[in-house]
Write a protein that holds these residues in place. Structure first.
Motif, PDB file in Angstrom:
ATOM      1  N   ILE A  13       0.846  -1.183   0.000  1.00 12.89           N
ATOM      2  CA  ILE A  13       0.000   0.000   0.000  1.00 12.89           C
ATOM      3  C   ILE A  13       0.888   1.242   0.000  1.00 12.89           C
ATOM      4  O   ILE A  13       2.060   1.167   0.392  1.00 12.89           O
ATOM      5  N   PRO A  14       0.387   2.395  -0.432  1.00 15.07           N
ATOM      6  CA  PRO A  14       1.222   3.597  -0.459  1.00 15.07           C
ATOM      7  C   PRO A  14       1.366   4.272   0.888  1.00 15.07           C
ATOM      8  O   PRO A  14       2.303   5.029   1.104  1.00 15.07           O
ATOM      9  N   GLN A  15       0.468   4.020   1.843  1.00 13.31           N
ATOM     10  CA  GLN A  15       0.540   4.671   3.143  1.00 13.31           C
ATOM     11  C   GLN A  15       1.525   3.953   4.056  1.00 13.31           C
ATOM     12  O   GLN A  15       1.888   2.808   3.830  1.00 13.31           O
ATOM     13  N   ALA A  16       1.917   4.653   5.132  1.00 12.35           N
ATOM     14  CA  ALA A  16       2.863   4.081   6.083  1.00 12.35           C
ATOM     15  C   ALA A  16       2.188   3.495   7.311  1.00 12.35           C
ATOM     16  O   ALA A  16       2.841   2.910   8.142  1.00 12.35           O
ATOM     17  N   ALA A  17       0.868   3.673   7.473  1.00 17.12           N
ATOM     18  CA  ALA A  17       0.164   3.122   8.630  1.00 17.12           C
ATOM     19  C   ALA A  17      -0.170   1.667   8.337  1.00 17.12           C
ATOM     20  O   ALA A  17      -1.053   1.368   7.536  1.00 17.12           O
ATOM     21  N   LEU A  18       0.546   0.754   8.965  1.00 16.43           N
ATOM     22  CA  LEU A  18       0.451  -0.653   8.611  1.00 16.43           C
ATOM     23  C   LEU A  18      -0.238  -1.484   9.678  1.00 16.43           C
ATOM     24  O   LEU A  18      -0.185  -1.173  10.861  1.00 16.43           O
ATOM     25  N   GLY A  19      -0.830  -2.581   9.217  1.00 17.19           N
ATOM     26  CA  GLY A  19      -1.311  -3.638  10.072  1.00 17.19           C
ATOM     27  C   GLY A  19      -0.856  -4.946   9.459  1.00 17.19           C
ATOM     28  O   GLY A  19      -0.332  -4.976   8.338  1.00 17.19           O
ATOM     29  N   PRO A  20      -1.000  -6.076  10.165  1.00 14.75           N
ATOM     30  CA  PRO A  20      -0.583  -7.364   9.609  1.00 14.75           C
ATOM     31  C   PRO A  20      -1.174  -7.600   8.224  1.00 14.75           C
ATOM     32  O   PRO A  20      -2.344  -7.332   7.978  1.00 14.75           O
ATOM     33  N   GLY A  21      -0.330  -8.078   7.301  1.00 24.86           N
ATOM     34  CA  GLY A  21      -0.769  -8.324   5.936  1.00 24.86           C
ATOM     35  C   GLY A  21      -0.589  -7.139   5.015  1.00 24.86           C
ATOM     36  O   GLY A  21      -0.961  -7.207   3.841  1.00 24.86           O
ATOM     37  N   LEU A  22       0.018  -6.043   5.506  1.00 24.09           N
ATOM     38  CA  LEU A  22       0.253  -4.850   4.692  1.00 24.09           C
ATOM     39  C   LEU A  22       1.735  -4.497   4.708  1.00 24.09           C
ATOM     40  O   LEU A  22       2.446  -4.775   5.671  1.00 24.09           O
ATOM     41  N   ALA A  23       2.199  -3.878   3.623  1.00 20.26           N
ATOM     42  CA  ALA A  23       3.605  -3.505   3.512  1.00 20.26           C
ATOM     43  C   ALA A  23       3.738  -2.213   2.718  1.00 20.26           C
ATOM     44  O   ALA A  23       2.870  -1.857   1.922  1.00 20.26           O
ATOM     45  N   VAL A  24       4.845  -1.516   2.949  1.00 16.60           N
ATOM     46  CA  VAL A  24       5.220  -0.331   2.190  1.00 16.60           C
ATOM     47  C   VAL A  24       6.562  -0.603   1.530  1.00 16.60           C
ATOM     48  O   VAL A  24       7.482  -1.118   2.170  1.00 16.60           O
ATOM     49  N   VAL A  25       6.679  -0.281   0.239  1.00 15.21           N
ATOM     50  CA  VAL A  25       7.923  -0.458  -0.507  1.00 15.21           C
ATOM     51  C   VAL A  25       8.216   0.837  -1.248  1.00 15.21           C
ATOM     52  O   VAL A  25       7.354   1.344  -1.983  1.00 15.21           O
ATOM     53  N   ASP A  26       9.408   1.389  -1.070  1.00 10.84           N
ATOM     54  CA  ASP A  26       9.777   2.568  -1.841  1.00 10.84           C
ATOM     55  C   ASP A  26      11.278   2.612  -2.044  1.00 10.84           C
ATOM     56  O   ASP A  26      12.027   1.801  -1.498  1.00 10.84           O
ATOM     57  N   SER A  27      11.700   3.581  -2.883  1.00 12.49           N
ATOM     58  CA  SER A  27      13.112   3.655  -3.256  1.00 12.49           C
ATOM     59  C   SER A  27      13.523   5.119  -3.381  1.00 12.49           C
ATOM     60  O   SER A  27      13.482   5.700  -4.465  1.00 12.49           O
ATOM     61  N   PRO A  28      13.942   5.747  -2.271  1.00 12.14           N
ATOM     62  CA  PRO A  28      14.438   7.123  -2.331  1.00 12.14           C
ATOM     63  C   PRO A  28      15.723   7.204  -3.159  1.00 12.14           C
ATOM     64  O   PRO A  28      16.574   6.320  -3.086  1.00 12.14           O
ATOM     65  N   GLN A  29      15.860   8.296  -3.925  1.00 10.66           N
ATOM     66  CA  GLN A  29      17.004   8.475  -4.802  1.00 10.66           C
ATOM     67  C   GLN A  29      17.935   9.562  -4.274  1.00 10.66           C
ATOM     68  O   GLN A  29      17.528  10.419  -3.478  1.00 10.66           O
ATOM     69  N   PRO A  30      19.207   9.548  -4.710  1.00  8.94           N
ATOM     70  CA  PRO A  30      20.158  10.549  -4.228  1.00  8.94           C
ATOM     71  C   PRO A  30      19.730  11.983  -4.513  1.00  8.94           C
ATOM     72  O   PRO A  30      20.122  12.905  -3.781  1.00  8.94           O
ATOM     73  N   ASP A  31      18.941  12.219  -5.559  1.00 10.19           N
ATOM     74  CA  ASP A  31      18.522  13.580  -5.899  1.00 10.19           C
ATOM     75  C   ASP A  31      17.338  14.058  -5.062  1.00 10.19           C
ATOM     76  O   ASP A  31      16.821  15.160  -5.267  1.00 10.19           O
ATOM     77  N   GLY A  32      16.881  13.224  -4.123  1.00  6.19           N
ATOM     78  CA  GLY A  32      15.780  13.612  -3.264  1.00  6.19           C
ATOM     79  C   GLY A  32      14.427  13.103  -3.700  1.00  6.19           C
ATOM     80  O   GLY A  32      13.455  13.183  -2.939  1.00  6.19           O
ATOM     81  N   SER A  33      14.325  12.573  -4.899  1.00  6.05           N
ATOM     82  CA  SER A  33      13.066  12.002  -5.362  1.00  6.05           C
ATOM     83  C   SER A  33      12.871  10.617  -4.763  1.00  6.05           C
ATOM     84  O   SER A  33      13.803  10.029  -4.210  1.00  6.05           O
ATOM     85  N   SER A  34      11.661  10.097  -4.863  1.00  7.30           N
ATOM     86  CA  SER A  34      11.374   8.772  -4.318  1.00  7.30           C
ATOM     87  C   SER A  34      10.335   8.085  -5.171  1.00  7.30           C
ATOM     88  O   SER A  34       9.346   8.702  -5.582  1.00  7.30           O
ATOM     89  N   MET A  35      10.576   6.814  -5.450  1.00  4.97           N
ATOM     90  CA  MET A  35       9.630   6.015  -6.218  1.00  4.97           C
ATOM     91  C   MET A  35       9.000   4.991  -5.274  1.00  4.97           C
ATOM     92  O   MET A  35       9.703   4.165  -4.696  1.00  4.97           O
ATOM     93  N   ALA A  36       7.689   5.061  -5.106  1.00 11.38           N
ATOM     94  CA  ALA A  36       6.992   4.168  -4.180  1.00 11.38           C
ATOM     95  C   ALA A  36       6.017   3.288  -4.953  1.00 11.38           C
ATOM     96  O   ALA A  36       5.363   3.745  -5.891  1.00 11.38           O
ATOM     97  N   MET A  37       5.918   2.018  -4.553  1.00  7.29           N
ATOM     98  CA  MET A  37       4.915   1.130  -5.131  1.00  7.29           C
ATOM     99  C   MET A  37       3.582   1.379  -4.425  1.00  7.29           C
ATOM    100  O   MET A  37       3.539   1.503  -3.195  1.00  7.29           O
ATOM    101  N   ASP A  38       2.510   1.472  -5.196  1.00  8.21           N
ATOM    102  CA  ASP A  38       1.202   1.695  -4.581  1.00  8.21           C
ATOM    103  C   ASP A  38       0.314   0.460  -4.630  1.00  8.21           C
ATOM    104  O   ASP A  38      -0.800   0.479  -4.100  1.00  8.21           O
ATOM    105  N   GLU A  39       0.811  -0.621  -5.249  1.00  8.16           N
ATOM    106  CA  GLU A  39       0.072  -1.880  -5.248  1.00  8.16           C
ATOM    107  C   GLU A  39       1.019  -3.016  -5.609  1.00  8.16           C
ATOM    108  O   GLU A  39       2.101  -2.794  -6.138  1.00  8.16           O
ATOM    109  N   GLY A  40       0.613  -4.223  -5.300  1.00  8.61           N
ATOM    110  CA  GLY A  40       1.441  -5.391  -5.533  1.00  8.61           C
ATOM    111  C   GLY A  40       1.491  -6.252  -4.285  1.00  8.61           C
ATOM    112  O   GLY A  40       0.692  -6.067  -3.351  1.00  8.61           O
TER     113      GLY A  40
END
Length: 225
Positions: A115-142
């Motif tokens: 999920i894109p949010q950081a408030a988690l419960g069992p069965g949920l996860a957050v995945v993202d990839s911050p970059q050196p330039d300050g940008s960040s790529m986050a998965m919103d599903e999967g």
């Protein structure tokens, strides 16, 4: 604060901001360096090490995948999560945090919806990839799936259509915090004293069980030998 609201606030806090206290573990249960606990969107990457992440954008590494158990007081409640924050040679970061429950300690296997949010419960996860330039790529599903064998973790991240976006593997580190009374009480008579971090909410103070002196923390570490 009411009990239900307290648990919800702790779940959010655990996944949205770094913990100030340091949690020390049996490093990867076999000598890997322990990492300071941090989480969610503000988590700092660990130094490069034995855990490896492979993606179509590159390779990342960290000392270990971290399993964290945060024991609350009475009635007993345990907040658990598995997290990894790995770094590439160019300074990029790839990270995830997955909330788990007691079933994971026995099954050593977990699957979570990303999920894109950081408030988690069992069965949920957050995945993202911050970059050196300050940008960040986050998965919103999967989905994120992992399995622990002994003290080794292997897993993968897939998109909603089933394509593999990343694989990861490496040693597991166990981190554990408990109410201060657990260290100074009958459960751990020989445990060393530990500083008590301040907390705005009565009843939410926990301290790291660095020596795994309490039966609760010791059983968690023993489960992942």
């Amino acid at each position: 604060m009411r009990y239900g609201a307290l648990v919800a606030a702790l779940l959010l806090g655990a996944c949205a901001k770094p913990k100030e206290e340091q949690m020390v573990s049996r490093g990867a249960l076999e000598g890997a360096p322990a990492a300071s606990a941090s989480s969610g969107g503000s988590e700092r990457p660990q130094p490069r090490g034995a855990a490896t992440v492979r993606t179509d954008k590159g390779t990342y590494s960290a000392p270990a995948v971290r399993f964290s158990a945060d024991f609350l007081g009475e009635p007993p409640v345990t907040l658990m999560s598995v997290a990894l924050s790995a770094q590439s040679e160019d300074g990029g970061t790839w990270r995830f945090r997955m909330a788990v429950d007691e079933k994971f300690v026995k099954s050593k296997h977990a699957t979570a919806r990303i999920i894109p949010q950081a408030a988690l419960g069992p069965g949920l996860a957050v995945v993202d990839s911050p970059q050196p330039d300050g940008s960040s790529m986050a998965m919103d599903e999967g989905t994120l799936e992992l399995t622990v064998t002994g003290n080794q973790v292997a897993g993968e991240v897939r998109t909603k259509d089933g394509r593999v976006r990343a694989t990861f593997e490496g040693p597991l580190t166990v981190e554990c915090t408990v109410p201060p009374a657990w260290l100074s009480g009958a459960n751990a008579p020989a445990a060393p004293s530990a500083p008590v971090p301040s907390s705005p909410d009565e009843g939410t103070v926990r301290v790291p069980d660095e020596a795994l002196a309490t039966p609760q923390c010791r059983s968690m570490a023993d489960a992942f030998r």
